[in-house]
Design a protein around this motif. Structure first.
Motif, PDB file in Angstrom:
ATOM      1  N   GLU A   1       0.841  -1.212   0.000  1.00 16.15           N
ATOM      2  CA  GLU A   1       0.000   0.000   0.000  1.00 16.15           C
ATOM      3  C   GLU A   1       0.873   1.258   0.000  1.00 16.15           C
ATOM      4  O   GLU A   1       0.603   2.216  -0.693  1.00 16.15           O
ATOM      5  N   ASP A   2       1.927   1.248   0.838  1.00 14.36           N
ATOM      6  CA  ASP A   2       2.800   2.432   0.918  1.00 14.36           C
ATOM      7  C   ASP A   2       4.182   2.108   0.374  1.00 14.36           C
ATOM      8  O   ASP A   2       4.748   1.052   0.692  1.00 14.36           O
ATOM      9  N   VAL A   3       4.739   3.009  -0.439  1.00  8.83           N
ATOM     10  CA  VAL A   3       6.082   2.824  -0.994  1.00  8.83           C
ATOM     11  C   VAL A   3       6.982   3.986  -0.579  1.00  8.83           C
ATOM     12  O   VAL A   3       6.603   5.158  -0.708  1.00  8.83           O
ATOM     13  N   TYR A   4       8.156   3.658  -0.051  1.00  7.00           N
ATOM     14  CA  TYR A   4       9.209   4.657   0.197  1.00  7.00           C
ATOM     15  C   TYR A   4      10.254   4.421  -0.877  1.00  7.00           C
ATOM     16  O   TYR A   4      10.957   3.411  -0.854  1.00  7.00           O
ATOM     17  N   LEU A   5      10.350   5.335  -1.841  1.00  4.84           N
ATOM     18  CA  LEU A   5      11.277   5.166  -2.960  1.00  4.84           C
ATOM     19  C   LEU A   5      12.599   5.877  -2.651  1.00  4.84           C
ATOM     20  O   LEU A   5      12.759   7.067  -2.909  1.00  4.84           O
ATOM     21  N   MET A   6      13.544   5.131  -2.080  1.00  6.37           N
ATOM     22  CA  MET A   6      14.794   5.725  -1.609  1.00  6.37           C
ATOM     23  C   MET A   6      15.959   5.487  -2.567  1.00  6.37           C
ATOM     24  O   MET A   6      17.066   5.943  -2.300  1.00  6.37           O
ATOM     25  N   ALA A   7      15.707   4.800  -3.676  1.00  5.94           N
ATOM     26  CA  ALA A   7      16.801   4.480  -4.603  1.00  5.94           C
ATOM     27  C   ALA A   7      17.212   5.735  -5.364  1.00  5.94           C
ATOM     28  O   ALA A   7      16.355   6.443  -5.900  1.00  5.94           O
TER      29      ALA A   7
ATOM     30  N   ALA B   1      22.566   8.078 -13.916  1.00  9.06           N
ATOM     31  CA  ALA B   1      21.938   8.727 -12.752  1.00  9.06           C
ATOM     32  C   ALA B   1      20.538   9.205 -13.114  1.00  9.06           C
ATOM     33  O   ALA B   1      19.580   8.993 -12.369  1.00  9.06           O
ATOM     34  N   TRP B   2      20.408   9.827 -14.297  1.00 13.31           N
ATOM     35  CA  TRP B   2      19.099  10.334 -14.720  1.00 13.31           C
ATOM     36  C   TRP B   2      18.108   9.166 -14.819  1.00 13.31           C
ATOM     37  O   TRP B   2      16.989   9.257 -14.299  1.00 13.31           O
ATOM     38  N   SER B   3      18.532   8.087 -15.436  1.00 10.95           N
ATOM     39  CA  SER B   3      17.645   6.923 -15.627  1.00 10.95           C
ATOM     40  C   SER B   3      17.226   6.345 -14.273  1.00 10.95           C
ATOM     41  O   SER B   3      16.044   6.165 -13.996  1.00 10.95           O
ATOM     42  N   LEU B   4      18.177   6.099 -13.394  1.00  7.42           N
ATOM     43  CA  LEU B   4      17.825   5.527 -12.088  1.00  7.42           C
ATOM     44  C   LEU B   4      16.902   6.482 -11.319  1.00  7.42           C
ATOM     45  O   LEU B   4      15.838   6.085 -10.846  1.00  7.42           O
ATOM     46  N   ASN B   5      17.304   7.754 -11.215  1.00  2.00           N
ATOM     47  CA  ASN B   5      16.544   8.678 -10.372  1.00  2.00           C
ATOM     48  C   ASN B   5      15.152   8.966 -10.942  1.00  2.00           C
ATOM     49  O   ASN B   5      14.197   9.141 -10.188  1.00  2.00           O
ATOM     50  N   MET B   6      15.014   9.020 -12.281  1.00  2.00           N
ATOM     51  CA  MET B   6      13.733   9.403 -12.882  1.00  2.00           C
ATOM     52  C   MET B   6      12.849   8.214 -13.254  1.00  2.00           C
ATOM     53  O   MET B   6      11.663   8.190 -12.938  1.00  2.00           O
ATOM     54  N   ASP B   7      13.421   7.181 -13.893  1.00  2.00           N
ATOM     55  CA  ASP B   7      12.574   6.041 -14.312  1.00  2.00           C
ATOM     56  C   ASP B   7      11.917   5.395 -13.091  1.00  2.00           C
ATOM     57  O   ASP B   7      10.730   5.064 -13.109  1.00  2.00           O
ATOM     58  N   SER B   8      12.691   5.271 -12.009  1.00  2.25           N
ATOM     59  CA  SER B   8      12.128   4.647 -10.799  1.00  2.25           C
ATOM     60  C   SER B   8      10.950   5.470 -10.285  1.00  2.25           C
ATOM     61  O   SER B   8       9.907   4.927  -9.895  1.00  2.25           O
ATOM     62  N   LEU B   9      11.066   6.791 -10.332  1.00  5.01           N
ATOM     63  CA  LEU B   9       9.978   7.671  -9.847  1.00  5.01           C
ATOM     64  C   LEU B   9       8.750   7.545 -10.751  1.00  5.01           C
ATOM     65  O   LEU B   9       7.609   7.399 -10.267  1.00  5.01           O
ATOM     66  N   PHE B  10       8.966   7.553 -12.070  1.00  5.69           N
ATOM     67  CA  PHE B  10       7.815   7.432 -12.996  1.00  5.69           C
ATOM     68  C   PHE B  10       7.072   6.122 -12.769  1.00  5.69           C
ATOM     69  O   PHE B  10       5.837   6.086 -12.741  1.00  5.69           O
ATOM     70  N   HIS B  11       7.812   5.020 -12.547  1.00  5.80           N
ATOM     71  CA  HIS B  11       7.146   3.726 -12.339  1.00  5.80           C
ATOM     72  C   HIS B  11       6.231   3.793 -11.113  1.00  5.80           C
ATOM     73  O   HIS B  11       5.072   3.371 -11.170  1.00  5.80           O
ATOM     74  N   ILE B  12       6.730   4.367 -10.037  1.00  5.97           N
ATOM     75  CA  ILE B  12       5.937   4.411  -8.798  1.00  5.97           C
ATOM     76  C   ILE B  12       4.767   5.384  -8.940  1.00  5.97           C
ATOM     77  O   ILE B  12       3.631   5.066  -8.552  1.00  5.97           O
ATOM     78  N   LEU B  13       4.996   6.541  -9.530  1.00  8.40           N
ATOM     79  CA  LEU B  13       3.901   7.507  -9.693  1.00  8.40           C
ATOM     80  C   LEU B  13       2.807   6.932 -10.600  1.00  8.40           C
ATOM     81  O   LEU B  13       1.607   7.075 -10.316  1.00  8.40           O
TER      82      LEU B  13
ATOM     83  N   ILE C   1      -0.957   1.685  -5.702  1.00 15.35           N
ATOM     84  CA  ILE C   1      -0.214   2.094  -4.498  1.00 15.35           C
ATOM     85  C   ILE C   1      -1.034   3.223  -3.867  1.00 15.35           C
ATOM     86  O   ILE C   1      -1.546   4.086  -4.583  1.00 15.35           O
ATOM     87  N   LYS C   2      -1.158   3.206  -2.527  1.00 12.68           N
ATOM     88  CA  LYS C   2      -1.992   4.224  -1.863  1.00 12.68           C
ATOM     89  C   LYS C   2      -1.206   5.505  -1.560  1.00 12.68           C
ATOM     90  O   LYS C   2      -1.698   6.615  -1.755  1.00 12.68           O
ATOM     91  N   LYS C   3       0.044   5.325  -1.052  1.00  6.95           N
ATOM     92  CA  LYS C   3       0.804   6.489  -0.596  1.00  6.95           C
ATOM     93  C   LYS C   3       2.275   6.315  -0.997  1.00  6.95           C
ATOM     94  O   LYS C   3       2.810   5.210  -0.932  1.00  6.95           O
ATOM     95  N   VAL C   4       2.904   7.416  -1.392  1.00  8.85           N
ATOM     96  CA  VAL C   4       4.297   7.368  -1.861  1.00  8.85           C
ATOM     97  C   VAL C   4       5.148   8.380  -1.095  1.00  8.85           C
ATOM     98  O   VAL C   4       4.723   9.531  -0.916  1.00  8.85           O
TER      99      VAL C   4
END
Ligand code: VAH
Length: 315
Positions: free
Chosen positions: A67-73, A87-99, A107-110
């Motif tokens: 339900e809750d994701v903490y995206l710390m990568a 760096a751009w790929s890791l920092n941004m692609d990971s965020l887009f996937h979760i959003l 996912i309920k909360k990020v």
């Protein structure tokens, strides 16, 4: 259930351990591209996960009914300067996937961390306001500034409950430093204990916003637990605790290790540090969700000397 992505990292490790203490070990799934320290691996479920791989992220969300994701990568400032596109790929692609998974209601909360690195050389350096000119000059800062814009967009347009704060330099002892410009303030304790001497890659007058790990973890969990209507800022909250220079830190260490000596050999990281503010105005976070820090420089120094000595068995 809760998923921590980047759980083997500096903040991810301690965040996972604290969340397990609060919610129970089995309800907090730790994941990272590499295994974490012993304490993390032995305290609850762990999954090897490439945060840039959408289907792998999606299947872990479904497998554990997250339900809750903490995206710390993320790739931090100094390392990101050496590998900009990675760096751009890791920092941004990971965020887009979760959003996007949150937008689809999976996912309920990020929680997603930003950084004082979003500020650049043209930002007011003293008491930097919540809203300020931001022309970050590092890959890491650009990725965090863009990430903040996307968090705001997904919240405003799709109602995604994403929360964020701009971490200052975080100081801790349970993991070794991982490529941050502020990590001199971690290395110094290891060197002080082992060699009673340290060569700082930042100049003696480089003042930076800093925070002890326990304060950062408390702020993170307090923000995630706050009622949604209290979270007025959906880009990222300014957050601050203390500010110090390498000289001030060395003087504090000398109160415990009188013979400790420091010299200065600025390297490429000096330019990164010079682009950042020296202290931050975090009155919005204090107003909206009662943030206040506990650890001052004296308390941080004591915790770090004891913690590094114990964890790395230096006596
Ligand atoms: C870094 N520790 O140095 C991180 C942080 C503000 C500093 O973003 O890159």
């Amino acid at each position: 259930n809760i998923l921590v992505i980047g759980a083997s990292g500096q903040i991810g490790t301690e965040l996972s351990l604290k969340l397990r203490e609060i919610h129970g070990n089995d309800l907090v799934i730790a994941s990272d591209i590499r295994e974490g320290n012993e304490e993390l691996m032995q305290s609850g479920p762990f999954e090897i996960l490439d945060a840039t791989n959408f289907s792998d992220v999606e299947s872990i969300i479904e497998k554990y009914k997250i339900e809750d994701v903490y995206l710390m990568a993320a790739m931090l400032s100094a390392t990101a300067e050496k590998h900009p596109m990675k760096a751009w790929s890791l920092n941004m692609d990971s965020l887009f996937h979760i959003l996007n998974l949150a937008k689809e209601g999976k996912i309920k909360k990020v929680f997603w961390p930003s950084s004082i690195a979003v500020f650049g050389p043209t930002t007011p350096k003293e008491n930097t306001p919540q809203t300020a000119v931001m022309e970050p000059s590092t890959v890491y800062g650009i990725s965090k500034q863009t990430g903040e814009r996307w968090c705001q967009y997904f919240h405003d347009k799709y109602g995604v409950d994403v929360r964020s704060m701009r971490y200052p330099g975080i100081i801790s002892y349970k993991t070794l430093p991982g490529g941050g410009t502020t990590d001199y303030a971690i290395e110094i304790f290891h060197e002080a204990l082992k060699n009673k001497a340290y060569t700082s890659y930042l100049s003696e007058t480089t003042g930076l916003p800093m925070m002890y790990m326990d304060d950062a973890i408390k702020a993170t969990i307090d923000l995630m637990e706050a009622p949604s209507e209290k979270v007025k800022i959906r880009s990222s909250y300014n957050l601050s605790a203390i500010s110090f220079t390498p000289k001030e830190l060395a003087e504090e260490i000398r109160k415990h290790i009188p013979e400790f000596s420091i010299n200065y050999a600025p390297d490429f990281r000096q330019k990164i540090a010079d682009s950042w503010p020296s202290d931050i105005d975090d009155s919005e976070a204090r107003k909206d969700w009662n943030w206040k820090h506990q650890y001052d420089l004296a308390a941080l120094t004591k915790k770090m000397l004891d913690g590094v000595a114990e964890t790395f068995e230096i006596n």
